[in-house]
Write a protein that holds these residues in place. Structure first.
Motif, PDB file in Angstrom:
ATOM      1  N   LEU A  89     -14.640 -12.923 -40.164  1.00  0.00           N
ATOM      2  CA  LEU A  89     -14.585 -14.307 -39.688  1.00  0.00           C
ATOM      3  C   LEU A  89     -15.236 -15.219 -40.714  1.00  0.00           C
ATOM      4  O   LEU A  89     -16.363 -14.965 -41.158  1.00  0.00           O
ATOM      5  CB  LEU A  89     -15.323 -14.427 -38.354  1.00  0.00           C
ATOM      6  N   VAL A  91     -16.277 -19.248 -41.258  1.00  0.00           N
ATOM      7  CA  VAL A  91     -16.454 -20.576 -40.670  1.00  0.00           C
ATOM      8  C   VAL A  91     -16.431 -21.603 -41.799  1.00  0.00           C
ATOM      9  O   VAL A  91     -17.109 -21.425 -42.815  1.00  0.00           O
ATOM     10  CB  VAL A  91     -17.792 -20.671 -39.910  1.00  0.00           C
ATOM     11  N   ARG A 154     -23.009 -21.829 -33.812  1.00  0.00           N
ATOM     12  CA  ARG A 154     -23.366 -20.469 -33.386  1.00  0.00           C
ATOM     13  C   ARG A 154     -22.520 -20.050 -32.182  1.00  0.00           C
ATOM     14  O   ARG A 154     -22.040 -18.902 -32.105  1.00  0.00           O
ATOM     15  CB  ARG A 154     -24.863 -20.426 -33.029  1.00  0.00           C
ATOM     16  N   VAL A 157     -18.970 -19.053 -33.187  1.00  0.00           N
ATOM     17  CA  VAL A 157     -18.895 -17.698 -33.720  1.00  0.00           C
ATOM     18  C   VAL A 157     -18.876 -16.679 -32.584  1.00  0.00           C
ATOM     19  O   VAL A 157     -18.066 -15.742 -32.580  1.00  0.00           O
ATOM     20  CB  VAL A 157     -20.079 -17.433 -34.670  1.00  0.00           C
ATOM     21  N   ALA A 160     -15.482 -16.647 -31.014  1.00  0.00           N
ATOM     22  CA  ALA A 160     -14.471 -16.007 -31.857  1.00  0.00           C
ATOM     23  C   ALA A 160     -14.605 -14.488 -31.824  1.00  0.00           C
ATOM     24  O   ALA A 160     -13.604 -13.756 -31.837  1.00  0.00           O
ATOM     25  CB  ALA A 160     -14.578 -16.527 -33.288  1.00  0.00           C
ATOM     26  N   VAL A 161     -15.821 -13.997 -31.772  1.00  0.00           N
ATOM     27  CA  VAL A 161     -16.037 -12.553 -31.691  1.00  0.00           C
ATOM     28  C   VAL A 161     -15.540 -12.020 -30.350  1.00  0.00           C
ATOM     29  O   VAL A 161     -14.853 -10.996 -30.279  1.00  0.00           O
ATOM     30  CB  VAL A 161     -17.529 -12.222 -31.896  1.00  0.00           C
ATOM     31  N   PRO A 168     -18.479  -8.864 -35.730  1.00  0.00           N
ATOM     32  CA  PRO A 168     -19.752  -9.597 -35.771  1.00  0.00           C
ATOM     33  C   PRO A 168     -20.611  -9.265 -36.983  1.00  0.00           C
ATOM     34  O   PRO A 168     -21.549  -9.992 -37.294  1.00  0.00           O
ATOM     35  CB  PRO A 168     -20.447  -9.183 -34.471  1.00  0.00           C
ATOM     36  N   VAL A 171     -19.401 -11.942 -40.692  1.00  0.00           N
ATOM     37  CA  VAL A 171     -19.267 -13.371 -40.397  1.00  0.00           C
ATOM     38  C   VAL A 171     -19.821 -14.150 -41.583  1.00  0.00           C
ATOM     39  O   VAL A 171     -20.937 -13.874 -42.058  1.00  0.00           O
ATOM     40  CB  VAL A 171     -20.018 -13.747 -39.109  1.00  0.00           C
ATOM     41  N   VAL A 173     -19.821 -18.200 -43.839  1.00  0.00           N
ATOM     42  CA  VAL A 173     -19.722 -19.646 -43.657  1.00  0.00           C
ATOM     43  C   VAL A 173     -19.668 -20.328 -45.012  1.00  0.00           C
ATOM     44  O   VAL A 173     -20.303 -19.891 -45.976  1.00  0.00           O
ATOM     45  CB  VAL A 173     -20.911 -20.184 -42.819  1.00  0.00           C
ATOM     46  N   LEU A 193     -26.918 -13.691 -38.081  1.00  0.00           N
ATOM     47  CA  LEU A 193     -25.520 -13.897 -37.722  1.00  0.00           C
ATOM     48  C   LEU A 193     -24.596 -13.867 -38.935  1.00  0.00           C
ATOM     49  O   LEU A 193     -23.519 -13.282 -38.890  1.00  0.00           O
ATOM     50  CB  LEU A 193     -25.367 -15.231 -37.000  1.00  0.00           C
ATOM     51  N   PHE A 194     -25.018 -14.513 -40.026  1.00  0.00           N
ATOM     52  CA  PHE A 194     -24.149 -14.663 -41.196  1.00  0.00           C
ATOM     53  C   PHE A 194     -24.528 -13.665 -42.289  1.00  0.00           C
ATOM     54  O   PHE A 194     -25.685 -13.583 -42.699  1.00  0.00           O
ATOM     55  CB  PHE A 194     -24.247 -16.086 -41.743  1.00  0.00           C
TER      56      PHE A 194
END
Length: 434
Positions: A89, A91, A154, A157, A160-161, A168, A171, A173, A193-194
């Motif tokens: 993913l 962003v 956040r 995301v 989307a997951v 996950p 991810v 950005v 997260l990223f």
């Protein structure tokens, strides 16, 4: 205030940073919105007509109900026709005066999503939040973990997951200008997260906490030590001890809106977070325009930070229209500059294409390898050296960054030649540069 010069090459330039949406500043917002329109109108007159937009817009699906959305942002999804199970993913965050649709249509990211097989989520700012539709990277209510616009992204995301089956653990950005600054926010506030991010013509995390300091951060920039910058990232999520996201920096060397010094400060911030020095482990030239590519590798050879200095362009997303493997994007809108397909190299850095930008290629042995970058020389006024990030000021005097040699008064009249060797280290070279 410095207004972007309309005669600079490669089209229009983005307006100054957003003003806060708070009531006392609404009149100022309307003023700057007018300035943005005026600047782009003048640029269009001087550079000729803007080419017609591409015939077909990239298909985007609006998504509502993705969470409580405390930042009041809009979410859009671009899903390529063919995706693997549990796709990565990415962003994407647009720049000021732009939209999610404009960024999808011109950045080249949808082309890369189709080639590499990843899901693309685009967040969009509203004029209700900010008159120029800039993400509010400089407001603590939007740039802290669990708050405002950062929390809204956040939630995008997480949606989307859950709804599209995105992985996950993969991810990423990226964003331009205010979107680039918000990319810095997300990497600092949500390192859990990223996995990585790419900041295009953006700024270091926590450079500004109000409108006034936002202008100073953009131009002439703020010079902190690597340790000071790194501490600001660690303070964004004190409980987090790593691993930290990998970071790519992209910046035009003629950017007068967000000056190139910010690329250096971003490098300092994230190399220090990763416990690395500020001298690159590998330097080369990439792309059709010989973009200067610097890598900062951690133990094991993985590139934790890279800096890409794009020659000859101002403020915008570097693109290279065409259908080749390393071509992408369109220049038929403002702030998309014909130079190099940054989206290709960003996807590679994320590890989403066949060429993993996170790991240096094997040693080819004897014979030609990546183009070496010779020592660079720069002849400019002290004022221009400071604007470009090659020097700093203190007490009205100018000092070469790295060597700290005194260059004299900080003004447009005193001129010197600086030699850059190694990367990021400048020394006086008047009369001694090839």
């Amino acid at each position: 205030m410095h207004t972007p010069l309309p005669h600079e090459s490669h089209g229009s330039h983005e307006s100054h940073p957003p003003l806060s949406p708070q009531a006392p500043l609404r009149a100022a917002q309307r003023l700057w919105a007018g300035v943005a329109v005026l600047v782009m109108s003048v640029a269009a007159v001087l550079t000729g007509p803007v080419p017609a937009a591409r015939a077909a817009a990239v298909p985007l699906t609006p998504v509502t109900g993705f969470g409580t959305n405390p930042g009041q942002l809009s979410m859009y999804v671009h899903r390529p026709a063919s995706l693997p199970a549990a796709p990565p993913l990415v962003v994407a965050l647009h720049g000021c005066t732009q939209s999610a649709q404009a960024y999808a249509d011109h950045s080249g990211l949808p082309e890369l999503a189709a080639r590499a097989g990843f899901l693309l989520v685009l967040a969009e700012q509203s004029s209700a939040n900010n008159a120029n539709k800039c993400f509010n990277w400089f407001q603590t209510s939007d740039s802290r973990r669990g708050q405002g616009e950062a929390a809204s992204i956040r939630q995008m995301v997480a949606h989307a997951v859950a709804s599209y089956g995105a992985d996950p653990k993969r991810v990423y950005v990226t964003g331009l200008s205010a979107g680039g600054a918000m990319t810095s926010v997300l990497l600092a506030a949500y390192p859990d997260l990223f996995a990585a991010g790419a900041v295009v013509a953006g700024l270091p995390y926590d450079c500004a906490r109000d409108v006034a300091s936002a202008y100073s951060c953009m131009n002439p920039g703020v010079d902190l030590s690597p340790a000071q910058w790194a501490q600001r990232v660690r303070d964004a999520h004190p409980a987090w001890t790593g691993p930290w996201p990998r970071v790519a920096v992209w910046h035009g060397d003629r950017d007068t809106t967000v000056v190139p010094r910010n690329a250096d400060e971003l490098r300092d911030q994230w190399t220090a977070v990763h416990g690395l020095g500020q001298t690159p482990t590998r330097t080369s030239l990439i792309g059709p325009n010989a973009t200067r590519h610097e890598e900062y590798a951690a133990a094991g050879g993985t590139v934790a930070v890279e800096v890409n200095r794009v020659p000859g362009i101002g403020h915008g997303t570097p693109v290279d229209p065409g259908t080749g493997e390393r071509e992408c994007g369109s220049t038929s809108a403002a702030y998309f500059l014909d130079s190099i397909c940054s989206s290709h190299w960003i996807a590679a850095f994320f590890g989403l294409t066949g060429t993993d930008g996170g790991t240096p290629p094997p040693d080819p042995g004897p014979g030609p390898g990546p183009d070496p970058v010779p020592a660079s020389c720069w002849t400019s006024s002290n004022y221009q050296h400071v604007q470009a990030g090659r020097a700093t000021t203190n007490g009205g005097y100018t000092f070469a960054k790295g060597s700290q040699q005194n260059m004299g008064l900080y003004n447009t009249f005193v001129t010197h030649t600086l030699k850059e060797s190694p990367t990021g280290w400048y020394s006086l070279a008047d009369g001694a540069c090839p």
